[in-house]
Design an enzyme around this catalytic site. Sequence first.
Site, PDB file in Angstrom:
ATOM      1  N   ASP A  34       0.822  -1.197   0.000  1.00 32.34           N
ATOM      2  CA  ASP A  34       0.000   0.000   0.000  1.00 32.34           C
ATOM      3  C   ASP A  34       0.858   1.249   0.000  1.00 32.34           C
ATOM      4  OD1 ASP A  34      -2.169  -1.630   0.069  1.00 32.34           O
ATOM      5  OD2 ASP A  34      -2.298  -1.609   2.263  1.00 32.34           O
ATOM      6  N   TYR A  37       2.136   1.907  -3.420  1.00 34.14           N
ATOM      7  CA  TYR A  37       1.055   2.420  -4.266  1.00 34.14           C
ATOM      8  C   TYR A  37       0.825   3.891  -3.954  1.00 34.14           C
ATOM      9  CZ  TYR A  37      -3.578   2.957  -6.361  1.00 34.14           C
ATOM     10  OH  TYR A  37      -4.657   3.391  -7.101  1.00 34.14           O
ATOM     11  N   SER A  83     -34.220  -6.946 -23.698  1.00 36.72           N
ATOM     12  CA  SER A  83     -34.307  -7.674 -22.441  1.00 36.72           C
ATOM     13  C   SER A  83     -34.321  -9.169 -22.759  1.00 36.72           C
ATOM     14  CB  SER A  83     -35.548  -7.134 -21.749  1.00 36.72           C
ATOM     15  OG  SER A  83     -36.177  -8.102 -21.023  1.00 36.72           O
ATOM     16  N   LEU A  84     -34.593 -10.021 -21.814  1.00 38.28           N
ATOM     17  CA  LEU A  84     -34.566 -11.465 -22.058  1.00 38.28           C
ATOM     18  C   LEU A  84     -35.915 -12.081 -21.733  1.00 38.28           C
ATOM     19  CD1 LEU A  84     -31.232 -12.595 -20.329  1.00 38.28           C
ATOM     20  CD2 LEU A  84     -31.674 -12.415 -22.774  1.00 38.28           C
ATOM     21  N   GLU A 114     -24.416 -18.407 -17.627  1.00 41.33           N
ATOM     22  CA  GLU A 114     -23.797 -17.387 -16.767  1.00 41.33           C
ATOM     23  C   GLU A 114     -24.735 -17.043 -15.621  1.00 41.33           C
ATOM     24  OE1 GLU A 114     -23.323 -13.992 -19.301  1.00 41.33           O
ATOM     25  OE2 GLU A 114     -21.758 -14.937 -20.502  1.00 41.33           O
ATOM     26  N   LYS A 116     -27.158 -14.793 -13.612  1.00 45.19           N
ATOM     27  CA  LYS A 116     -27.954 -13.613 -13.932  1.00 45.19           C
ATOM     28  C   LYS A 116     -27.852 -12.669 -12.747  1.00 45.19           C
ATOM     29  CE  LYS A 116     -32.735 -12.309 -15.084  1.00 45.19           C
ATOM     30  NZ  LYS A 116     -32.443 -10.925 -14.852  1.00 45.19           N
ATOM     31  N   ASP A 118     -28.464  -9.619 -10.446  1.00 40.30           N
ATOM     32  CA  ASP A 118     -29.637  -8.774 -10.233  1.00 40.30           C
ATOM     33  C   ASP A 118     -29.216  -7.327  -9.974  1.00 40.30           C
ATOM     34  OD1 ASP A 118     -32.239  -8.089 -10.035  1.00 40.30           O
ATOM     35  OD2 ASP A 118     -32.519  -8.841  -8.000  1.00 40.30           O
ATOM     36  N   GLU A 173     -23.889  -5.239 -15.873  1.00 40.01           N
ATOM     37  CA  GLU A 173     -24.744  -4.784 -14.776  1.00 40.01           C
ATOM     38  C   GLU A 173     -23.950  -3.971 -13.761  1.00 40.01           C
ATOM     39  OE1 GLU A 173     -28.192  -6.202 -14.297  1.00 40.01           O
ATOM     40  OE2 GLU A 173     -27.734  -6.647 -16.402  1.00 40.01           O
ATOM     41  N   TYR A 225     -20.661  -8.646 -19.462  1.00 39.97           N
ATOM     42  CA  TYR A 225     -20.836  -9.941 -20.124  1.00 39.97           C
ATOM     43  C   TYR A 225     -21.218  -9.815 -21.587  1.00 39.97           C
ATOM     44  CZ  TYR A 225     -25.448  -8.465 -18.654  1.00 39.97           C
ATOM     45  OH  TYR A 225     -26.564  -7.706 -18.426  1.00 39.97           O
ATOM     46  N   LYS A 294     -27.117 -18.758 -23.091  1.00 40.46           N
ATOM     47  CA  LYS A 294     -26.931 -18.082 -24.374  1.00 40.46           C
ATOM     48  C   LYS A 294     -26.253 -19.003 -25.371  1.00 40.46           C
ATOM     49  CE  LYS A 294     -25.494 -14.073 -21.842  1.00 40.46           C
ATOM     50  NZ  LYS A 294     -24.556 -12.998 -21.555  1.00 40.46           N
ATOM     51  N   LYS A 318     -35.009 -18.307 -13.924  1.00 40.79           N
ATOM     52  CA  LYS A 318     -35.014 -17.680 -12.593  1.00 40.79           C
ATOM     53  C   LYS A 318     -35.196 -18.735 -11.517  1.00 40.79           C
ATOM     54  CE  LYS A 318     -36.627 -13.140 -13.324  1.00 40.79           C
ATOM     55  NZ  LYS A 318     -36.703 -12.018 -12.418  1.00 40.79           N
ATOM     56  N   CYS A 412     -53.363  10.840   9.867  1.00 38.62           N
ATOM     57  CA  CYS A 412     -52.614   9.856  10.636  1.00 38.62           C
ATOM     58  C   CYS A 412     -53.579   8.938  11.375  1.00 38.62           C
ATOM     59  CB  CYS A 412     -51.704  10.578  11.625  1.00 38.62           C
ATOM     60  SG  CYS A 412     -50.910   9.456  12.782  1.00 38.62           S
ATOM     61  N   CYS A 415     -53.393   9.792  15.296  1.00 36.55           N
ATOM     62  CA  CYS A 415     -53.774  11.056  15.914  1.00 36.55           C
ATOM     63  C   CYS A 415     -54.684  11.894  15.035  1.00 36.55           C
ATOM     64  CB  CYS A 415     -52.536  11.863  16.277  1.00 36.55           C
ATOM     65  SG  CYS A 415     -51.688  12.505  14.816  1.00 36.55           S
ATOM     66  N   CYS A 434     -46.640  11.834   9.305  1.00 39.40           N
ATOM     67  CA  CYS A 434     -47.491  12.581  10.223  1.00 39.40           C
ATOM     68  C   CYS A 434     -46.617  13.653  10.852  1.00 39.40           C
ATOM     69  CB  CYS A 434     -48.028  11.629  11.291  1.00 39.40           C
ATOM     70  SG  CYS A 434     -48.635  12.472  12.760  1.00 39.40           S
ATOM     71  N   CYS A 439     -48.279  13.173  18.330  1.00 43.25           N
ATOM     72  CA  CYS A 439     -48.903  11.924  17.885  1.00 43.25           C
ATOM     73  C   CYS A 439     -48.450  10.795  18.818  1.00 43.25           C
ATOM     74  CB  CYS A 439     -48.477  11.645  16.452  1.00 43.25           C
ATOM     75  SG  CYS A 439     -48.915  10.013  15.871  1.00 43.25           S
TER      76      CYS A 439
HETATM   77  S1  IVH Z   1     -27.458 -11.165 -21.574  1.00 38.64           S
HETATM   78  C1  IVH Z   1     -30.082  -9.100 -25.267  1.00 38.64           C
HETATM   79  N1  IVH Z   1     -26.330 -11.982 -19.388  1.00 38.64           N
HETATM   80  O1  IVH Z   1     -30.996  -9.590 -17.075  1.00 38.64           O
HETATM   81  C2  IVH Z   1     -29.959  -9.085 -23.774  1.00 38.64           C
HETATM   82  N2  IVH Z   1     -28.139 -10.464 -19.203  1.00 38.64           N
HETATM   83  O2  IVH Z   1     -33.830 -10.132 -17.441  1.00 38.64           O
HETATM   84  C3  IVH Z   1     -28.721  -9.812 -23.393  1.00 38.64           C
HETATM   85  N3  IVH Z   1     -28.653  -9.801 -16.895  1.00 38.64           N
HETATM   86  O3  IVH Z   1     -31.518  -7.284 -19.684  1.00 38.64           O
HETATM   87  C4  IVH Z   1     -28.595  -9.885 -21.929  1.00 38.64           C
HETATM   88  N4  IVH Z   1     -27.072 -10.986 -15.927  1.00 38.64           N
HETATM   89  O4  IVH Z   1     -29.880  -6.665 -17.719  1.00 38.64           O
HETATM   90  C5  IVH Z   1     -27.295 -11.212 -19.903  1.00 38.64           C
HETATM   91  N5  IVH Z   1     -25.169 -12.771 -17.529  1.00 38.64           N
HETATM   92  C6  IVH Z   1     -26.137 -11.999 -18.050  1.00 38.64           C
HETATM   93  C7  IVH Z   1     -26.985 -11.220 -17.255  1.00 38.64           C
HETATM   94  C8  IVH Z   1     -27.991 -10.459 -17.851  1.00 38.64           C
HETATM   95  C9  IVH Z   1     -28.070 -10.136 -15.733  1.00 38.64           C
HETATM   96  C10 IVH Z   1     -29.799  -8.880 -16.994  1.00 38.64           C
HETATM   97  C11 IVH Z   1     -29.753  -7.981 -18.202  1.00 38.64           C
HETATM   98  C12 IVH Z   1     -30.977  -8.348 -18.988  1.00 38.64           C
HETATM   99  C13 IVH Z   1     -31.881  -8.846 -17.897  1.00 38.64           C
HETATM  100  C14 IVH Z   1     -32.993  -9.711 -18.466  1.00 38.64           C
END
Ligand code: IVH
Length: 677
Positions: A34, A37, A83-84, A114, A116, A118, A173, A225, A294, A318, A412, A415, A434, A439
């Site tokens: 450190d 650095y 989206s997916l 992969e 997913k 959140d 993400e 990704y 995918k 999911k 409220c 009160c 409130c 109260c």
């Molecule tokens: S691929 C054409 N890979 O989940 C869209 N999406 O519910 C290709 N997400 O819109 C997306 N992890 O925001 C992909 N390993 C992953 C992901 C991922 C999270 C999200 C992404 C997507 C949403 C769909």
Amino acid sequence: MTRTEGRQRHVELADEIRRHDHAYYVLAQPKISDAAYDRLYRELLDLERMFPEWVTPDSPSQRVGGKPLSGFSSVPHRLPMSSLDNTYSEEEVLTFIARVQRLLPDVALDWVVEPKVDGLAINLRYENGVLAQGATRGDGTMGDDITTNLRTIRNLPLRLAGSAGGVIEVRGEVYLTLDGFRKLNAEREAAGEEPFFNPRNAAAGSLKQLDPRIAAARPLAVVLYGIGEVVPGVGAPAPPSSQVELLQQLKSLGLPTPERTWHCREPGEVLAAIQELDGIRRRFNYETDGAVIKLNRLADRERTGSTAKAPRWAMAYKYPSEQAETRLNAITIQVGRTGALTPVAELDPVFLAGSTVSRATLHNEDEMRRKDIRLGDTVVVEKAGEVIPAVVRVVTDKRTGNERVFEFPRTCPECESKVRREVTAENEGVIVRCKNPDCPAQVRGRIGHWCARGAMDIEGAGDVLVGQLVKAGLVREVTDLYRLRLDELSNLERMGEKSARNLLAGIAASRSRDLWRMVFGLGIFHVGAGVAKVLGRHYADLDQLAAASESELIAIDDVGGVIARSVAGWFTDPDNGRLIEKLRRAGLNFRSALYKPADAAGPLHGKTGVLTGTLPSMTREEATARIESLGGRVSASVSKKTDFVLAGADAGSKLTKARELGVRILDEAEFRRMYGG
Ligand code: IVH
């Protein structure tokens, strides 16, 4: 050093620091100490102070350079961000695979599975290797330009490693780390602020901040990704032909990618990967709500194409969360200590993740409306990482037509005074509050908070008893506790003489509590126990604290503008002035045992240090005592006001912050050399 040499050195330093950042934040394998650095970083800052014209947007010094924005501008995505399709059934995963195979009958398909993540989808645009723009998905065609906030994220490179020219957009993400989320919420709750519902919400709230310094203080991170537009420059590597190659390229550009992915050839392998991921995903430092499957080869993807909403070549599976369906019988409104109205669902009891649930939070009015929750609905309740179960959604299929819309009260429920809709200080949502200080719910909340273990610690004064005292009209404000008599208490239901005496003894003992407990117990907005202790170290007694101006408070380490305004404002309110006088007359201790007058002659007089990591030969207490004996102060967190950081082994985020702000970093040996001992 000539100007030309200096210029050369600046480029080298920036490069070297970037490489170390990557080793530290992306690979979690630091390569230098450190202190070493720190030397590089200071040298860079020194050069940039001398030659401000050398500061480029991708300089390691530029993570929190931005001023607050007045709003986010909308930017078009060069390639749409779709989206997916998603499913909760393994069977449908197999159907999906079979469908793709029918579209491409002549190829032996391979797949990548992969996690997913959140979080919130983002697109990062690098031009000639430098981060030029970062945007949210928005509606898929237009997103918000959140570049200044994204720049603050430490594992996101401002410049790609060894990249040639051209343009590359990468996608992934933004998320809030799970340990960071727990810490953030604990701090917010202690300070009387609304906690975030979940990490995703907290990440969204953080990215919405117009002041990049707020985003910088949130534990955000990214994972990438995918790619968007790519315009290869001269000498750029060939664009990837598969997801496996793509992930490899992202990694070699220095970008963080999912820590575990699976390359599968058979449908059975895909299902096995989904199961394996389920077994390990709770160890990740982000929430994973599923798996994404995918097609591996990009040429195969081209051939399947996309629907209006989502690509045909990918699907999200999911994982079932710990959820249960039950009937919502009624909605009650809870009024908290600060007057916030929280709707609570009264449910048919249902067994969920190890316990029976009969109540669940509906968060607030806006959330309830968004989910269109009605009385009599069948709802899905969920126990996520949090302890309090929440209502996730309505099972609309089960509506009979007899459900009734719930009118959120305009007064409220405790009160009957009018409520006000308030936007939270950080613009992260609307709270219905409130505003009547008398109260009963707020009175109970305030008294309960005063008596709580973490505050004045009054033995025997639990929520039930406090409720009784308030209901019987014996206590309206905390000072009333100190006037209670044995005969009044003995008249209360279920209160024998013995417990009444014990309670009085507990109240009496609380008179001598240290100042910080009282300051915390007063329930001043944004003053949690931690801040109360900081104030206790700076002020000898309550009167000194009460006399402190906002600007004096701001000068204290660990006290920011919001806290300073809140504290100074509280003490200028005449009602609170009267309360303090009553506390004085009731004989409460106003002095702070934590107060340490700074030694004006000491070499560290006026200086504030922060300790982090394990020092080779001093404990934390010893180091604190040493710094204080030299006239300095020790603070819990690093800020612009910090003069030095004393760092030992395994130092964490404080060290990072110190580097970011260019605060001087000492190891124990240096500290001893400078100050002896
Ligand atoms: S691929 C054409 N890979 O989940 C869209 N999406 O519910 C290709 N997400 O819109 C997306 N992890 O925001 C992909 N390993 C992953 C992901 C991922 C999270 C999200 C992404 C997507 C949403 C769909």
